[in-house]
Design an enzyme around this catalytic site. Structure first.
Site, PDB file in Angstrom:
ATOM      1  N   LYS A 115      42.505 -32.853  33.533  1.00 34.26           N
ATOM      2  CA  LYS A 115      43.521 -33.787  34.010  1.00 34.26           C
ATOM      3  C   LYS A 115      43.113 -35.232  33.764  1.00 34.26           C
ATOM      4  O   LYS A 115      43.948 -36.073  33.418  1.00 34.26           O
ATOM      5  CB  LYS A 115      43.770 -33.533  35.501  1.00 34.26           C
ATOM      6  CG  LYS A 115      44.344 -32.153  35.782  1.00 34.26           C
ATOM      7  CD  LYS A 115      44.365 -31.817  37.267  1.00 34.26           C
ATOM      8  CE  LYS A 115      44.902 -30.420  37.519  1.00 34.26           C
ATOM      9  NZ  LYS A 115      44.864 -30.041  38.947  1.00 34.26           N
TER      10      LYS A 115
ATOM     11  N   GLY B 123      50.752 -31.263  39.993  1.00 34.57           N
ATOM     12  CA  GLY B 123      51.810 -30.505  40.635  1.00 34.57           C
ATOM     13  C   GLY B 123      53.104 -31.282  40.756  1.00 34.57           C
ATOM     14  O   GLY B 123      53.649 -31.790  39.772  1.00 34.57           O
TER      15      GLY B 123
ATOM     16  N   VAL C   5      49.288 -32.165  35.515  1.00 33.38           N
ATOM     17  CA  VAL C   5      48.242 -32.973  36.145  1.00 33.38           C
ATOM     18  C   VAL C   5      48.201 -32.872  37.651  1.00 33.38           C
ATOM     19  O   VAL C   5      47.157 -32.621  38.227  1.00 33.38           O
ATOM     20  CB  VAL C   5      48.360 -34.455  35.718  1.00 33.38           C
ATOM     21  CG1 VAL C   5      47.407 -35.329  36.512  1.00 33.38           C
ATOM     22  CG2 VAL C   5      48.070 -34.587  34.243  1.00 33.38           C
TER      23      VAL C   5
ATOM     24  N   GLU D 142      40.351 -19.536  43.776  1.00 36.48           N
ATOM     25  CA  GLU D 142      40.415 -18.279  43.041  1.00 36.48           C
ATOM     26  C   GLU D 142      39.172 -17.435  43.345  1.00 36.48           C
ATOM     27  O   GLU D 142      38.174 -17.935  43.871  1.00 36.48           O
ATOM     28  CB  GLU D 142      40.476 -18.563  41.532  1.00 36.48           C
ATOM     29  CG  GLU D 142      41.656 -19.405  41.098  1.00 36.48           C
ATOM     30  CD  GLU D 142      42.973 -18.655  41.157  1.00 36.48           C
ATOM     31  OE1 GLU D 142      42.939 -17.411  41.225  1.00 36.48           O
ATOM     32  OE2 GLU D 142      44.031 -19.307  41.122  1.00 36.48           O
TER      33      GLU D 142
ATOM     34  N   ASP E 107      38.731 -28.223  35.832  1.00 36.22           N
ATOM     35  CA  ASP E 107      40.158 -28.477  36.037  1.00 36.22           C
ATOM     36  C   ASP E 107      40.428 -29.976  36.136  1.00 36.22           C
ATOM     37  O   ASP E 107      41.318 -30.514  35.469  1.00 36.22           O
ATOM     38  CB  ASP E 107      40.623 -27.760  37.309  1.00 36.22           C
ATOM     39  CG  ASP E 107      42.061 -28.059  37.669  1.00 36.22           C
ATOM     40  OD1 ASP E 107      42.959 -27.384  37.133  1.00 36.22           O
ATOM     41  OD2 ASP E 107      42.299 -28.970  38.491  1.00 36.22           O
TER      42      ASP E 107
ATOM     43  N   ARG F  26      53.414 -10.333  30.166  1.00 37.15           N
ATOM     44  CA  ARG F  26      52.453  -9.336  29.704  1.00 37.15           C
ATOM     45  C   ARG F  26      52.725  -7.960  30.293  1.00 37.15           C
ATOM     46  O   ARG F  26      52.405  -6.947  29.675  1.00 37.15           O
ATOM     47  CB  ARG F  26      51.031  -9.770  30.064  1.00 37.15           C
ATOM     48  CG  ARG F  26      50.504 -10.915  29.218  1.00 37.15           C
ATOM     49  CD  ARG F  26      49.066 -11.242  29.547  1.00 37.15           C
ATOM     50  NE  ARG F  26      48.909 -11.699  30.927  1.00 37.15           N
ATOM     51  CZ  ARG F  26      47.747 -12.002  31.496  1.00 37.15           C
ATOM     52  NH1 ARG F  26      46.626 -11.859  30.821  1.00 37.15           N
ATOM     53  NH2 ARG F  26      47.705 -12.440  32.736  1.00 37.15           N
TER      54      ARG F  26
END
Length: 430
Positions: free
Chosen positions: A207, A136, A134, A192, A203, A48
């Site tokens: 998963k 890492g 899912v 975050e 999240d 971007r």
């Protein structure tokens, strides 16, 4: 004999994960070529903000036109690490239609539209791999989809979000409150600025949908997953858990019903015994516990997020997809032949830990026990403490359905002797 013409790779996204993918592709180029049987070439990087300096990436490869990149026709594999639903969904579909296979780390998109994406991949005879979506670096998708393909998986129980595990581990080990532990997680970069997706279970739910679909050969969408966040977990809950020989984790739980006729998928905080392997998973680590007929109990453990660990999973998929490309084959696609119904949360059966604030006077325990009996919920243990006219009553049930427990709690609230329900928590992992 190694093919000299390189396989061309387009990278969509060059953030924390994408930049690590590009770095490893460059620094490990010879090893990757030897493992694949042909060199791989980074042919374009869609971003971007093109003006940003990206160390190790030729600026001439950088473009803001992701659509043109995936439409080139000479791209063999597209790696999608931009996340979100759109434009990722359209870009992946376009990549298939223009001859490329896809490696993705996009859990939200796969949980919502995985079946549709797999259908396009199958129609165009291309691969869709997503190990990094899912847990890492933890190899999980491929073991479920391939290594256990001949087995019957009955349960998948896991810690699949490092941020929430760090927060709960900090509360457990230091006695910190939820907000204090969240603030530390934010300061250390585990959470975050807006932690909603993590702490509210979104999240982990995405998963869980992916894991349940693969484990049970059934289409499970994000909307099918019951989700409960962890903001209401308190230091008092941890104190109660310790008295029971337990700790508290935010768990993703995917189960096949005892009669094999349905499945459930859910995410919520739960007490688990300290003897369970998941209880010892500390900090920001992830772990998934798989129970199957033939293999028994298996546990997969490791870093579940971060640039390098996630890139490791992406590159593992890249190697597999490139090998398939060279051989003219495709890997396993979606398997939804079982088509089992997904049961609602009300039908889920588990144990419960209920903490009540009650009047400290004779007969209270009998009243409470009567309510449980009337709703068909059997009590395992009761602990009562009180003084100065007030008391706390902690009830641990035998296994009961969520619906019956909900009815029990509503009836308890109507008792004059029950001042309030301090907390309700499921007990898992036994």
């Amino acid at each position: 004999m190694m093919r000299t013409r390189p396989l061309k790779v387009a990278l969509l996204g060059c953030g924390v994960v994408g930049s690590e993918v590009a770095r490893i592709m460059t620094t490990h180029a010879d090893d990757l070529a030897a493992r694949i049987g042909a060199p791989v070439e980074l042919a374009g990087v869609a971003v971007r903000r093109p003006a940003k300096v990206r160390e190790g990436i030729d600026p001439s490869l950088v473009t803001t036109d992701a659509t043109a990149l995936v439409k080139r026709g000479d791209i063999d594999v597209v790696i999608e690490v931009i996340g979100g639903i759109e434009p990722a969904r359209t870009l992946i579909t376009t990549a298939f239609e223009h001859g490329a296979s896809v490696v993705s780390a996009n859990k939200a998109l796969l949980a919502q539209d995985g079946a549709a994406l797999h259908a396009v991949a199958e129609d165009t005879k291309k691969d869709l791999y997503y190990e990094a979506a899912v847990a890492g670096a933890i190899p999980l998708i491929r073991p479920l989809r391939e290594s256990l393909a001949g087995d019957k998986v009955n349960r998948v129980l896991g810690i699949v979000n490092g941020t929430t595990n760090f927060i709960l581990d900090k509360m457990d080990s230091t006695g910190a409150g939820y907000q204090e532990a969240l603030d530390e997680a934010t300061a250390l970069g585990y959470a975050e600025a807006d932690p909603t997706a993590d702490v509210e279970g979104f999240d982990a739910a995405a998963k869980a949908a992916i894991l349940a679909g693969i484990a049970f050969h059934t289409r499970v969408r994000l909307d099918d997953v019951y989700r409960e966040g962890m903001a209401e977990v308190t230091a008092a809950d941890f104190a109660s858990a310790k008295e029971m020989g337990c700790t508290i984790k935010l768990l993703a739980i995917c189960e096949r019903a005892a009669d094999g006729g349905s499945v459930t998928a859910r995410v919520h905080p739960a007490m688990i015994p300290l003897s369970h392997p998941l209880a010892s998973v500390r900090g920001a680590y992830n772990a998934v516990f798989v129970e199957s007929d033939a293999s028994g109990q298996l546990m997969f453990y490791g870093p579940g997020a971060g640039g390098a660990p996630t890139a490791s999973a992406v590159l593992g998929d890249l190697v597999a997809v490139c090998r398939n490309r060279l051989s003219g084959a495709t890997g396993p696609g979606a398997s939804a032949y079982a088509a089992l119904p997904v049961s609602p949360m009300g039908e889920v059966v588990t144990r419960y830990h209920i903490s009540l604030d009650v009047a400290d006077k004779p007969g209270v325990l009998a009243q409470v026990a009567t309510v449980f009996a009337e709703h068909g919920v059997s009590i395992d243990t009761v602990r009562q403490q009180g003084k100065d006219g007030e008391a706390s009553l902690v009830v641990v049930t035998h296994r009961a359905s969520d619906a019956s427990l909900t009815g029990t709690v509503e009836a308890l609230r109507s008792l004059d002797t029950v001042r309030g329900v301090a907390s309700i928590m499921r007990v898992e992992g036994e």
